[in-house]
Design a protein around this motif. Structure first.
Motif, PDB file in Angstrom:
ATOM      1  N   GLY A  98       3.676 -13.920  -2.442  1.00 52.63           N
ATOM      2  CA  GLY A  98       5.034 -14.376  -2.245  1.00 52.63           C
ATOM      3  C   GLY A  98       6.045 -13.509  -2.967  1.00 52.63           C
ATOM      4  N   PRO A  99       7.329 -13.849  -2.885  1.00 52.11           N
ATOM      5  CA  PRO A  99       8.383 -13.034  -3.494  1.00 52.11           C
ATOM      6  C   PRO A  99       8.199 -12.792  -4.988  1.00 52.11           C
ATOM      7  CG  PRO A  99       9.320 -14.652  -1.990  1.00 52.11           C
ATOM      8  CD  PRO A  99       7.871 -14.977  -2.104  1.00 52.11           C
ATOM      9  N   SER A 100       7.729 -13.799  -5.727  1.00 48.92           N
ATOM     10  CA  SER A 100       7.582 -13.617  -7.176  1.00 48.92           C
ATOM     11  C   SER A 100       6.489 -12.607  -7.494  1.00 48.92           C
ATOM     12  CB  SER A 100       7.288 -14.956  -7.852  1.00 48.92           C
ATOM     13  OG  SER A 100       6.090 -15.524  -7.352  1.00 48.92           O
ATOM     14  N   ILE A 102       5.484 -10.105  -5.532  1.00 47.82           N
ATOM     15  CA  ILE A 102       5.962  -8.776  -5.151  1.00 47.82           C
ATOM     16  C   ILE A 102       6.996  -8.268  -6.155  1.00 47.82           C
ATOM     17  CG2 ILE A 102       7.123  -7.444  -3.354  1.00 47.82           C
ATOM     18  CD1 ILE A 102       4.277  -8.332  -2.674  1.00 47.82           C
ATOM     19  N   ALA A 103       7.865  -9.162  -6.624  1.00 48.08           N
ATOM     20  CA  ALA A 103       8.886  -8.765  -7.601  1.00 48.08           C
ATOM     21  C   ALA A 103       8.268  -8.298  -8.910  1.00 48.08           C
ATOM     22  CB  ALA A 103       9.840  -9.934  -7.851  1.00 48.08           C
ATOM     23  N   ALA A 104       7.097  -8.867  -9.257  1.00 51.45           N
ATOM     24  CA  ALA A 104       6.424  -8.503 -10.507  1.00 51.45           C
ATOM     25  C   ALA A 104       5.467  -7.327 -10.337  1.00 51.45           C
ATOM     26  CB  ALA A 104       5.651  -9.709 -11.040  1.00 51.45           C
ATOM     27  N   GLY A 105       5.430  -6.744  -9.133  1.00 50.61           N
ATOM     28  CA  GLY A 105       4.483  -5.671  -8.861  1.00 50.61           C
ATOM     29  C   GLY A 105       4.858  -4.355  -9.507  1.00 50.61           C
ATOM     30  N   CYS A 106       3.958  -3.382  -9.365  1.00 47.57           N
ATOM     31  CA  CYS A 106       4.143  -2.047  -9.936  1.00 47.57           C
ATOM     32  C   CYS A 106       5.057  -1.200  -9.055  1.00 47.57           C
ATOM     33  CB  CYS A 106       2.799  -1.337 -10.050  1.00 47.57           C
ATOM     34  SG  CYS A 106       1.551  -2.177 -11.027  1.00 47.57           S
ATOM     35  N   ASP A 107       5.663  -0.215  -9.650  1.00 45.14           N
ATOM     36  CA  ASP A 107       6.385   0.802  -8.894  1.00 45.14           C
ATOM     37  C   ASP A 107       5.410   1.423  -7.896  1.00 45.14           C
ATOM     38  OD1 ASP A 107       7.817   2.972  -7.952  1.00 45.14           O
ATOM     39  OD2 ASP A 107       7.719   4.095  -9.821  1.00 45.14           O
ATOM     40  N   PRO A 108       5.732   1.435  -6.582  1.00 43.52           N
ATOM     41  CA  PRO A 108       4.805   1.987  -5.601  1.00 43.52           C
ATOM     42  C   PRO A 108       4.367   3.419  -5.896  1.00 43.52           C
ATOM     43  CG  PRO A 108       6.536   0.771  -4.490  1.00 43.52           C
ATOM     44  CD  PRO A 108       6.920   0.832  -5.939  1.00 43.52           C
ATOM     45  N   VAL A 109       5.257   4.234  -6.431  1.00 45.53           N
ATOM     46  CA  VAL A 109       4.886   5.612  -6.754  1.00 45.53           C
ATOM     47  C   VAL A 109       3.762   5.633  -7.776  1.00 45.53           C
ATOM     48  CG1 VAL A 109       5.665   7.761  -7.829  1.00 45.53           C
ATOM     49  CG2 VAL A 109       7.118   6.603  -6.157  1.00 45.53           C
ATOM     50  N   ASP A 110       3.927   4.890  -8.855  1.00 46.31           N
ATOM     51  CA  ASP A 110       2.897   4.880  -9.892  1.00 46.31           C
ATOM     52  C   ASP A 110       1.610   4.232  -9.390  1.00 46.31           C
ATOM     53  OD1 ASP A 110       4.418   6.185 -11.873  1.00 46.31           O
ATOM     54  OD2 ASP A 110       5.404   4.312 -12.430  1.00 46.31           O
TER      55      ASP A 110
END
Length: 236
Positions: A98-100, A102-110
């Protein structure tokens, strides 16, 4: 081809550290003639925002390693990617991201740099590999300007190839795991799906060796013949 040959659109430039990490990623090696048991395999599963290869995003990456003919539980990978423009879709009912989360996820680049460093020069296995391969390739291109060139084998093709007597129409991962008495700890969770796919792959590799197929090259050649026979049968 240079790792930087593809432009990275619509994203901020990589930092100096990220560019250094990108330049240091291992290039894939020729794995076709290796022994199945000796080959290190990275078993991949992606959770995505949907099934559109051109529009949807990678939300999480799960992977485990098969090495020396067994799952190496010391080598596991899991990342949830922060996607600021992600909109909640019906797929959240499957993967629960859910949104929470995804919001707490890692920077896609890293996260993607971490994953490709984890992969190293090894080939990848996945169930319905063409989808994971194309989604991963687009994420790497868009975020890193990196062209994915690692080899893939599709467990969804290996299973019917090696088990011609088993009749399962349009069989998914659940069908084949049930066929062999396997159980996923949590379906539609990238790490759990990668693990049960690895368990299934080990069964299939054992079957392949008993059928005289002991290298990825031999498997690919047999798969090519199997695909051609299927195409011919569907044309009538």
């Amino acid at each position: 081809m240079s790792l930087f040959a593809w432009l990275r659109p619509n994203h901020s430039p990589l930092t100096d550290i990220q560019r250094q990490r990108l330049a240091q990623l291992a290039a894939p090696v020729d794995w076709h003639d290796h022994n199945l048991r000796a080959q290190r395999w990275v078993v991949l599963d992606l959770e995505t925002s949907g099934l559109n290869l051109n529009r949807d995003q990678v939300l999480s990456i799960g992977a485990v390693v098969i090495e020396d003919g067994a799952i190496d539980f010391a080598q596991q990978f899991e990342r949830t990617l922060h996607q600021p423009d992600h909109k909640t879709s019906p797929s959240v009912l499957l993967h629960g991201l859910g949104p929470s989360a995804i919001a707490a996820g890692c920077d896609p680049v890293d996260a993607l740099l971490d994953f490709m460093d984890f992969v190293g020069d090894s080939p990848l296995l996945a169930f319905h590999a063409s989808f994971d391969q194309r989604m991963l390739a687009r994420a790497l291109k868009d975020n890193l300007g990196y062209k994915l060139q690692h080899g893939f084998l599709d467990v969804a093709e290996l299973a019917p190839l090696l088990n011609p007597a088993v009749v399962l129409r349009d069989a998914g991962l659940d069908d084949w795991t049930a066929c062999f008495g396997l159980q996923a700890a949590e379906r539609h969770h990238a790490s759990a799906d990668a693990l049960v796919t690895a368990e299934l792959a080990l069964i299939l590799f054992s079957q392949a060796r008993r059928q005289g197929l002991d290298s990825p090259l031999q498997l690919e050649q047999r798969l090519g013949n199997w695909r051609r026979r299927r195409q011919m049968s569907h044309s009538f």
